[in-house]
Design a protein around this motif. Sequence first.
Motif, PDB file in Angstrom:
ATOM      1  N   ILE A 193      12.225  -1.767  -5.744  1.00 45.47           N
ATOM      2  CA  ILE A 193      11.826  -1.897  -7.202  1.00 45.47           C
ATOM      3  C   ILE A 193      10.561  -2.962  -7.208  1.00 45.47           C
ATOM      4  O   ILE A 193      10.265  -3.876  -6.203  1.00 45.47           O
ATOM      5  N   ARG A 194       9.631  -2.835  -8.014  1.00 47.66           N
ATOM      6  CA  ARG A 194       8.515  -3.813  -8.138  1.00 47.66           C
ATOM      7  C   ARG A 194       8.262  -4.454  -9.426  1.00 47.66           C
ATOM      8  O   ARG A 194       8.744  -3.934 -10.322  1.00 47.66           O
ATOM      9  N   GLY A 220      12.199   3.922  -6.461  1.00 51.37           N
ATOM     10  CA  GLY A 220      12.964   5.044  -5.769  1.00 51.37           C
ATOM     11  C   GLY A 220      14.227   4.438  -5.058  1.00 51.37           C
ATOM     12  O   GLY A 220      14.494   3.180  -5.155  1.00 51.37           O
ATOM     13  N   THR A 221      15.162   5.390  -4.837  1.00 51.38           N
ATOM     14  CA  THR A 221      16.352   5.114  -4.228  1.00 51.38           C
ATOM     15  C   THR A 221      16.726   6.187  -3.155  1.00 51.38           C
ATOM     16  O   THR A 221      16.573   7.145  -3.162  1.00 51.38           O
ATOM     17  N   ILE A 222      17.190   5.716  -1.992  1.00 52.67           N
ATOM     18  CA  ILE A 222      17.706   6.433  -1.130  1.00 52.67           C
ATOM     19  C   ILE A 222      19.277   6.172  -1.045  1.00 52.67           C
ATOM     20  O   ILE A 222      19.714   5.010  -1.005  1.00 52.67           O
ATOM     21  N   PRO A 282       9.325   9.497 -11.204  1.00 47.99           N
ATOM     22  CA  PRO A 282       8.239  10.240 -11.401  1.00 47.99           C
ATOM     23  C   PRO A 282       6.866   9.775 -12.008  1.00 47.99           C
ATOM     24  O   PRO A 282       5.889  10.523 -11.850  1.00 47.99           O
ATOM     25  N   SER A 283       6.904   8.550 -12.584  1.00 45.98           N
ATOM     26  CA  SER A 283       5.631   8.059 -13.006  1.00 45.98           C
ATOM     27  C   SER A 283       4.848   7.452 -12.207  1.00 45.98           C
ATOM     28  O   SER A 283       3.770   6.871 -12.469  1.00 45.98           O
ATOM     29  N   LEU A 284       5.175   7.051 -10.805  1.00 44.40           N
ATOM     30  CA  LEU A 284       4.492   6.480  -9.938  1.00 44.40           C
ATOM     31  C   LEU A 284       3.246   7.225  -9.733  1.00 44.40           C
ATOM     32  O   LEU A 284       3.120   8.546  -9.504  1.00 44.40           O
ATOM     33  N   LYS A 285       1.996   6.586  -9.507  1.00 43.28           N
ATOM     34  CA  LYS A 285       0.665   6.951  -9.466  1.00 43.28           C
ATOM     35  C   LYS A 285       0.360   7.499  -8.066  1.00 43.28           C
ATOM     36  O   LYS A 285      -0.021   8.425  -7.797  1.00 43.28           O
ATOM     37  N   SER A 286       0.597   6.458  -7.110  1.00 44.12           N
ATOM     38  CA  SER A 286       0.292   6.522  -6.057  1.00 44.12           C
ATOM     39  C   SER A 286       1.500   7.339  -5.094  1.00 44.12           C
ATOM     40  O   SER A 286       2.639   6.956  -5.529  1.00 44.12           O
ATOM     41  N   GLN A 333       6.706   3.321   1.752  1.00 44.65           N
ATOM     42  CA  GLN A 333       5.362   3.760   2.011  1.00 44.65           C
ATOM     43  C   GLN A 333       4.337   4.045   0.761  1.00 44.65           C
ATOM     44  O   GLN A 333       4.874   5.251   0.147  1.00 44.65           O
ATOM     45  N   LEU A 334       3.288   3.329   0.428  1.00 41.47           N
ATOM     46  CA  LEU A 334       2.661   3.757  -0.476  1.00 41.47           C
ATOM     47  C   LEU A 334       1.129   4.042  -0.035  1.00 41.47           C
ATOM     48  O   LEU A 334       0.829   3.373   0.546  1.00 41.47           O
ATOM     49  N   THR A 335       0.724   5.392  -0.380  1.00 41.25           N
ATOM     50  CA  THR A 335      -0.706   5.456   0.200  1.00 41.25           C
ATOM     51  C   THR A 335      -1.653   5.425  -0.940  1.00 41.25           C
ATOM     52  O   THR A 335      -1.408   5.385  -2.095  1.00 41.25           O
ATOM     53  N   TYR A 336      -2.843   5.111  -0.592  1.00 43.44           N
ATOM     54  CA  TYR A 336      -3.961   4.966  -1.641  1.00 43.44           C
ATOM     55  C   TYR A 336      -3.794   4.023  -2.686  1.00 43.44           C
ATOM     56  O   TYR A 336      -3.742   4.421  -3.607  1.00 43.44           O
ATOM     57  N   VAL A 337      -3.251   3.037  -2.234  1.00 45.75           N
ATOM     58  CA  VAL A 337      -3.018   1.732  -3.206  1.00 45.75           C
ATOM     59  C   VAL A 337      -4.214   1.343  -4.071  1.00 45.75           C
ATOM     60  O   VAL A 337      -5.321   1.386  -3.587  1.00 45.75           O
TER      61      VAL A 337
END
Length: 121
Positions: free
Chosen positions: A39-40, A51-53, A63-67, A83-87
Motif C-alpha cells: 500500500i502506498r 496488490g496482495t499476495i 488495475p489502476s496502477l500505471k507502472s 517491484q515497480l518498473t519505469y517509475v
Amino acid sequence: QVQLQESGPGLVKPSQTLSLTCTVSGGSITTSYYYLSWIRQPPGKGLEWMGTITYDGYINYNPSLKSPTSISRDTSKNQFSLQLTYVTPEETDVYYCDRVDNHSGRNVDYWGKGTQVTVSS
C-alpha cells in the motif's frame, strides 16, 4: 509478536525499477489465512492499495496502477517483495507492507512503519 519491516532504496531515478522487500516476523507467510499487501500513500493524499499476495501464492493487483507492478515472495526468508518498473516522480510516496490475518471471519491487520521512496533525477 508480529512485525513487518519494509526495506529498499530511498531514492530512485525516473524510468528505473523500484524494488522493496517486506520482512515478516511472527508467523510464516504461508499460514492460512494470511493476506500480504503493498500500500502506498502520496504526500497529503489517501492510501492506495497496490496488490496482495495470499498465503497460498495467489496475487491480485490494483488495475489502476500505471507502472508495471510485480509482487512476489520468498518463503524461505519469510519475505514478500514489490517491484515497480519505469517509475515516475508521481510515485514518490511512503510505501507500506501489510498483513491481514483472517480467522473465523475476523480480520486482524498489521502494518509496517512504512518507507519513504523518492523518485527524482
